[in-house]
Structures are given as C-alpha cells and as structure tokens.
Design a protein around this motif. Structure first.
Motif, PDB file in Angstrom:
ATOM      1  N   GLY A 197       0.945  -1.243   0.075  1.00 54.02           N
ATOM      2  CA  GLY A 197       0.089  -0.046   0.027  1.00 54.02           C
ATOM      3  C   GLY A 197       0.752   1.178   0.043  1.00 54.02           C
ATOM      4  N   ASN A 198       2.173   1.101   0.031  1.00 50.21           N
ATOM      5  CA  ASN A 198       2.970   2.285  -0.253  1.00 50.21           C
ATOM      6  C   ASN A 198       2.803   2.868  -1.408  1.00 50.21           C
ATOM      7  OD1 ASN A 198       3.953   1.911   2.543  1.00 50.21           O
ATOM      8  ND2 ASN A 198       5.253   0.502   1.862  1.00 50.21           N
ATOM      9  N   SER A 199       3.358   4.153  -1.668  1.00 51.50           N
ATOM     10  CA  SER A 199       3.138   4.629  -2.925  1.00 51.50           C
ATOM     11  C   SER A 199       4.077   5.962  -2.848  1.00 51.50           C
ATOM     12  CB  SER A 199       1.846   5.243  -3.370  1.00 51.50           C
ATOM     13  OG  SER A 199       1.350   6.147  -2.275  1.00 51.50           O
ATOM     14  N   LEU A 200       4.369   6.650  -4.249  1.00 54.43           N
ATOM     15  CA  LEU A 200       5.116   7.811  -4.449  1.00 54.43           C
ATOM     16  C   LEU A 200       4.189   8.482  -5.754  1.00 54.43           C
ATOM     17  CD1 LEU A 200       7.653   9.578  -3.897  1.00 54.43           C
ATOM     18  CD2 LEU A 200       8.611   8.348  -6.026  1.00 54.43           C
ATOM     19  N   THR A 201       3.834   9.720  -5.127  1.00 52.00           N
ATOM     20  CA  THR A 201       3.220  10.522  -6.047  1.00 52.00           C
ATOM     21  C   THR A 201       3.807  11.907  -6.437  1.00 52.00           C
ATOM     22  OG1 THR A 201       0.860   9.753  -5.129  1.00 52.00           O
ATOM     23  CG2 THR A 201       1.021  11.822  -6.474  1.00 52.00           C
ATOM     24  N   PHE A 202       4.006  12.299  -7.887  1.00 50.36           N
ATOM     25  CA  PHE A 202       4.466  13.376  -8.386  1.00 50.36           C
ATOM     26  C   PHE A 202       3.178  14.295  -8.781  1.00 50.36           C
ATOM     27  CE2 PHE A 202       7.469   9.791  -9.191  1.00 50.36           C
ATOM     28  CZ  PHE A 202       8.783  10.685  -8.742  1.00 50.36           C
ATOM     29  N   ARG A 203       3.332  15.498  -8.363  1.00 50.96           N
ATOM     30  CA  ARG A 203       2.141  16.383  -8.328  1.00 50.96           C
ATOM     31  C   ARG A 203       3.068  17.765  -9.077  1.00 50.96           C
ATOM     32  NH1 ARG A 203      -1.871  17.519  -3.905  1.00 50.96           N
ATOM     33  NH2 ARG A 203      -2.483  15.448  -4.533  1.00 50.96           N
ATOM     34  N   LEU A 224       5.373  10.838  -0.645  1.00 52.79           N
ATOM     35  CA  LEU A 224       5.824   9.558  -0.331  1.00 52.79           C
ATOM     36  C   LEU A 224       5.042   9.187   0.821  1.00 52.79           C
ATOM     37  CD1 LEU A 224       7.783   7.404  -0.665  1.00 52.79           C
ATOM     38  CD2 LEU A 224       9.363   8.197   0.895  1.00 52.79           C
ATOM     39  N   LYS A 225       4.338   7.988   0.600  1.00 59.24           N
ATOM     40  CA  LYS A 225       3.565   7.290   1.736  1.00 59.24           C
ATOM     41  C   LYS A 225       4.253   5.822   1.884  1.00 59.24           C
ATOM     42  CE  LYS A 225      -0.684   9.572   0.837  1.00 59.24           C
ATOM     43  NZ  LYS A 225      -2.099   9.371   0.797  1.00 59.24           N
ATOM     44  N   VAL A 226       4.874   5.709   3.019  1.00 57.32           N
ATOM     45  CA  VAL A 226       5.602   4.554   3.401  1.00 57.32           C
ATOM     46  C   VAL A 226       5.662   4.196   5.110  1.00 57.32           C
ATOM     47  CG1 VAL A 226       7.920   5.522   3.298  1.00 57.32           C
ATOM     48  CG2 VAL A 226       7.813   3.161   2.955  1.00 57.32           C
ATOM     49  N   SER A 227       5.293   3.156   5.109  1.00 60.40           N
ATOM     50  CA  SER A 227       5.524   2.590   6.691  1.00 60.40           C
ATOM     51  C   SER A 227       4.799   3.460   7.591  1.00 60.40           C
ATOM     52  CB  SER A 227       6.973   2.048   6.930  1.00 60.40           C
ATOM     53  OG  SER A 227       7.585   1.243   6.135  1.00 60.40           O
ATOM     54  N   GLY A 228       3.702   4.167   7.547  1.00 65.94           N
ATOM     55  CA  GLY A 228       3.012   4.830   8.218  1.00 65.94           C
ATOM     56  C   GLY A 228       3.381   6.457   8.173  1.00 65.94           C
ATOM     57  N   TRP A 229       4.418   6.493   7.433  1.00 63.42           N
ATOM     58  CA  TRP A 229       4.874   8.069   7.196  1.00 63.42           C
ATOM     59  C   TRP A 229       4.265   8.701   6.029  1.00 63.42           C
ATOM     60  CZ3 TRP A 229       8.632  10.880  10.016  1.00 63.42           C
ATOM     61  CH2 TRP A 229       9.584  10.235  10.960  1.00 63.42           C
ATOM     62  N   GLN A 230       4.062   9.929   5.856  1.00 64.80           N
ATOM     63  CA  GLN A 230       3.740  10.630   4.725  1.00 64.80           C
ATOM     64  C   GLN A 230       4.700  11.792   4.679  1.00 64.80           C
ATOM     65  OE1 GLN A 230      -0.086  11.627   3.351  1.00 64.80           O
ATOM     66  NE2 GLN A 230       0.510  13.771   2.572  1.00 64.80           N
ATOM     67  N   ILE A 231       5.656  11.995   3.637  1.00 67.07           N
ATOM     68  CA  ILE A 231       6.404  12.805   3.512  1.00 67.07           C
ATOM     69  C   ILE A 231       6.391  13.689   2.239  1.00 67.07           C
ATOM     70  CG2 ILE A 231       9.207  13.107   3.467  1.00 67.07           C
ATOM     71  CD1 ILE A 231       9.575  10.401   4.697  1.00 67.07           C
ATOM     72  N   ASP A 232       6.245  14.886   2.136  1.00 66.79           N
ATOM     73  CA  ASP A 232       5.998  15.712   1.256  1.00 66.79           C
ATOM     74  C   ASP A 232       7.332  16.625   0.980  1.00 66.79           C
ATOM     75  OD1 ASP A 232       3.521  14.866   1.312  1.00 66.79           O
ATOM     76  OD2 ASP A 232       2.393  16.707   1.531  1.00 66.79           O
ATOM     77  N   ALA A 233       7.839  16.693  -0.231  1.00 60.48           N
ATOM     78  CA  ALA A 233       8.627  17.502  -0.761  1.00 60.48           C
ATOM     79  C   ALA A 233       8.225  18.433  -1.728  1.00 60.48           C
ATOM     80  CB  ALA A 233      10.190  16.693  -1.003  1.00 60.48           C
ATOM     81  N   PHE A 234       8.511  19.684  -1.646  1.00 62.35           N
ATOM     82  CA  PHE A 234       7.939  20.684  -2.863  1.00 62.35           C
ATOM     83  C   PHE A 234       8.873  21.910  -2.900  1.00 62.35           C
ATOM     84  CE2 PHE A 234       6.519  22.098   1.504  1.00 62.35           C
ATOM     85  CZ  PHE A 234       6.654  23.543   1.563  1.00 62.35           C
ATOM     86  N   ALA A 235       8.569  22.482  -4.092  1.00 62.50           N
ATOM     87  CA  ALA A 235       9.405  23.539  -4.460  1.00 62.50           C
ATOM     88  C   ALA A 235       8.221  24.404  -5.529  1.00 62.50           C
ATOM     89  CB  ALA A 235      10.623  23.354  -5.443  1.00 62.50           C
TER      90      ALA A 235
END
Length: 481
Positions: A171-177, A210-221
């Motif tokens: 259920g983990n994923s990486l999304t590019f917006r 990034l959603k992985v192992s209970g974490w959500q990590i957003d990186a943005f510019a």
C-alpha cells in the motif's frame, strides 16, 4: 449578487438578509431530500481542501445516499476505471468593523459583502493518474476604500495540477504532483490555504508525496500565486520562492499521538519589517506534537528560524500550545481549552540582524475572525470553551490577551504586514479580544456562521494609534457540493 449583477436591493443589510434567507430555504429543501434516504451509510464530510476528497466508494450504487452523488462519480469508460468528480462552493459573507484598526484610516460602519464561488473537476484515469482543476471567483461590494488584497479576484484558475502515482508493495506509494495547487500543513500556523478571507491561497510548482510504513513525507518547490483582480491574470510571484520538506507519522510513545517534522525555506526580494525593507532568505526548522486520547487533546509546536536579511543575520523562533479537555457525558459536551503562543521580535532596529519571527503563509484569521493581529513579535494567552448546543449547533467563546514580545519591534498582521511601528512607544501590552462564534451545520452541504468580537485597546495602541476599541461582526453562509 455583486454590483455587477442586475439584482437591486435597497441596502447592504438587505443584501445580507436576502443571502441568508435564500440559503436557509435552499438548505431546508436539500436537507429534506437527504433525509429521504433509508440507507444507514452516511457519506463522508466535504473537506476544506477539495482535492483530498475521494468518491471511489460510489462504484457501489447502494452507497449513493446523497442527492448529488450522481456528479461525484461519473464513469468515463465501460469499466468505470476512469471517472470524473464535479464539485464547488458558494459563500456569501457580510462583515462590519466599528473603529477598524483602532480608529485609524478610513472607517466604514455600514459593512460590506464578500462573495466567493468555485467550481472544480477531478478526473481519475485509473488509480495512478489524475488531473484536478478549479476555477474561483471572489467579489466585494460596498467596502469603503475598495477591496483589500484578499477580497477580489473576478475569475481565475485557482488550481490546475496533475498527479502521477507509482504504487509500491504494502500500500505504499510515491506521487508526483505538478501545477497550481493549494498547500496546507499541520495546524495551518505556517502553511495554509487561507480559508477565512475571501481569497484562498495557491502555489505554482511541484510536489512529491511519499507514503511508506506509516509516514507521509512531502517535498515541494513552489512560487506563491500573485492574485490580481481581473480575469485569468493571476501569475507566479517573481519576488518569492517557497520550498520545503514536511513529514508526519504516528508515534507510539505518546497517547494517541503523532509527530510532524519539517523544514521550510522562503526567499523574498522585498521583505518589510519594522527594521526596514531588504532581501530575505529564511529557513525554518520545526516540529509539532499532537494527538487525542480519552477526552484530552493537545497540540504543541516549536520552530527555529535562521538565514539572512540584507546584510544581517536572522535568528527567530516561536513556541505554540493548545490543550483541551472535552466532557462528552456532561450537558452541552463542553470542551475547555487553553492556548499560549509566543513569537520573537526584533531587539534592535539599528542593528542589521533581525529577530522578528516570520509566520510564512499562515491562516488568515489567526487570532479570531477580525484578523487584527498576526503571529509576529507577540505573546498571547487564550482560554476558550466550546459548547454543543444541539447536534449540529456549536457555540465557541474565547478571550485572547496580547503583548509585544520585544518592545523595540512593532505589531504585524496575518500577512506579516507591519500594522504599527514600535518606534514611538515602550508599552508592551497591546490589548485583549473577546469573541463569540455560533456555527450551524444545517446539513452536509450548508453551514451558517455568525461571529462577534470586541477588541479592548491596550496601552501600546493608545500611545501609537487613536486607541479606540474595535467592534466586529460577521455572518456568512457556505454551500459546498
């Protein structure tokens, strides 16, 4: 119902009453239709950030209980793997100040109307590709002095982005917006959509989620969107850049707890503080600890800022707290809350170094709906009580006391705008504000709210402005679909 429309009403107060009557009548009709459903499955609440809503559950026809579910899941192919969601909002708000800005500048005791309309379309091409677009229109009627920067934008592209999602196992994923988008993090102390004013806030840029192992990590510019009052004329602000990394995870060692960890960077070419105007490059490192357990809720946030301001160095900080206890079994289910916040101020305007905290892009009405003061160079102590008068009717009562953290710096508004210089007074006490808000959630789509506040001017305001107490009243009706 703006001045551009043909409808004629005898006064602005008649307009406000008309708006509320129309919404009440409509909401009663809609509410009755919704109650006709015999299904025990209730649809999820509509969210402030509309792209966070997910209507994939409507693949099951038995779960279509809302009268607008037909436009929430519109299949675009035979297998309904591609689908379209439509939605929007209409909000009309009447607002009035007596002794605005403590009696300084043009006054308008008659009040004015603010209107906000939006329409969005969300297209999902399977699970891993999405396009979201939103149009927005914000109008203003009869304000003495004309619209403020957050009041008017006739018509523009509020959001337009696409997502590409890369799924992983478990259920983990990486999304590019990529594109124009709203951002909101934590308690909206530093990054907010700015819901309360007439104009919400958007950013142009890219984000990775990034959603992985209970974490959500957003990186943005990104670059903040510069709003202009015309039609399709908003653009990226050439004088600002905003970037960062924001991570959220549950933590087992706190009761019902979660932790946010973040870094935020801001670059402004013409930043103004009481010390003066210069190029600002500021870095913010912070953490937020929050949760809820057995009637208690808590929210603590700490931020340290460093960087450069002209030829000087930035060293600023804040600490914020919000603790509450809800008594579910007591009459009216009261929540007793207490907030205490502090933000640093500049300690020497003749020194190029800067200690004034910058709240970046905070929520618009940071200390209540009047939005007289923002979180920079301040101390505030803020008790509050929330009462559930009925199932969908809530009353909030609070009282907020304000001081300057440093007597060598001025006071600022929510947009980090200098309201009053600190050069002509050594008084620390700014004043206090009593406020009452009544909010009625008529049904899933309609809310009606009324707010009254009185600001008692303190010694600093009496020495630097006309120092009159401020009365504020607003009422607004919001319909979301």
């Amino acid at each position: 119902m703006s001045g551009k429309h043909k409808m004629k009403l005898t006064s602005l107060h008649d307009k406000a009453r008309f708006v509320l009557i129309v919404v009440l009548v409509a909401s009663g009709r809609f509410h009755a239709q919704a109650d006709d459903s015999t299904s025990s499955l209730n649809p999820p609440p509509l969210k402030i950030i509309r792209y966070d809503e997910n209507y994939e559950y409507l693949r099951d026809p038995s779960r279509r209980t809302d009268y607008l579910d037909a436009i929430k899941f519109i299949p675009l192919d035979a297998n309904a793997e591609w689908y379209l969601t439509l939605g929007g909002e209409a909000r009309d708000r009447y607002e009035s100040y007596h002794n605005s800005l403590w009696g300084r500048g043009p006054q308008d005791d008659n009040g004015y109307l603010l209107q906000r309309y939006s329409l969005h379309a969300d297209v999902h091409y399977g699970d891993n590709f999405r396009i979201f677009t939103q149009l927005g229109s914000s109008l203003e009627d009869n304000r003495n002095g004309g619209p403020r920067p957050t009041d008017r934008d006739d018509l523009d592209l509020a959001q337009a982005f696409f997502d590409v999602r890369v799924p992983f196992s478990g259920g983990n994923s990486l999304t590019f917006r990529v594109g124009r988008q709203e951002l909101s993090y934590g308690s909206s102390r530093l990054v907010s959509v700015r819901e309360e004013p007439n104009l919400r806030r958007s950013f142009d840029g890219a984000k990775v989620i990034l959603k992985v192992s209970g974490w959500q990590i957003d990186a943005f510019a990104t670059k903040p969107v510069r709003t202009k009052p015309g039609i399709f004329d908003d653009d990226s602000d050439p004088n600002q850049d905003f970037w960062g990394v924001y991570a959220v995870t549950p933590v087992s060692w706190l009761p019902g707890g979660n932790a946010d960890l973040y870094y935020l960077g801001l670059d402004r070419k013409n930043a103004s503080f009481d010390q003066g105007t210069a190029y600002e490059k500021r870095h913010s490192i912070g953490t937020r600890i929050w949760g809820r357990k057995t009637g208690w809720d808590y929210n603590f946030e700490f931020v340290y800022q460093f960087g450069t301001f002209g030829t000087g160095q930035i060293q600023a900080w804040t600490a914020a707290s919000d603790v509450g206890r809800t008594f579910e079994s007591a009459p009216l289910k009261p929540r007793l809350g207490f907030k205490a916040d502090i933000t640093s101020g500049d300690n020497n305007r003749n020194n190029p170094d800067l200690q004034t905290f910058n709240p970046l892009f905070p929520r618009g009405s940071y200390f209540g709906e009047p939005a007289l003061i923002g979180p920079a160079n301040h101390i505030d102590v803020h008790p509050q009580i929330d009462l559930a008068l009925r199932k969908n009717l809530a009353l909030t009562l609070d009282w907020d006391w304000f001081w300057r953290q440093n007597i060598h710096d001025g006071i600022y508004g929510p947009a980090v705008n200098l309201i009053q210089t600190g050069r002509t007074s050594s008084a620390r006490y700014v004043g206090n504000q009593a406020e009452a808000m009544l909010a009625w959630r008529v049904d899933r789509h309609v809310t009606i709210t009324a707010d009254y506040a009185h600001f008692f001017a303190g010694q600093f305001l009496k020495q630097t402005t006309p120092g009159k107490d401020v009365d504020y009243f607003s009422t607004w009706a919001t319909y979301r679909f």
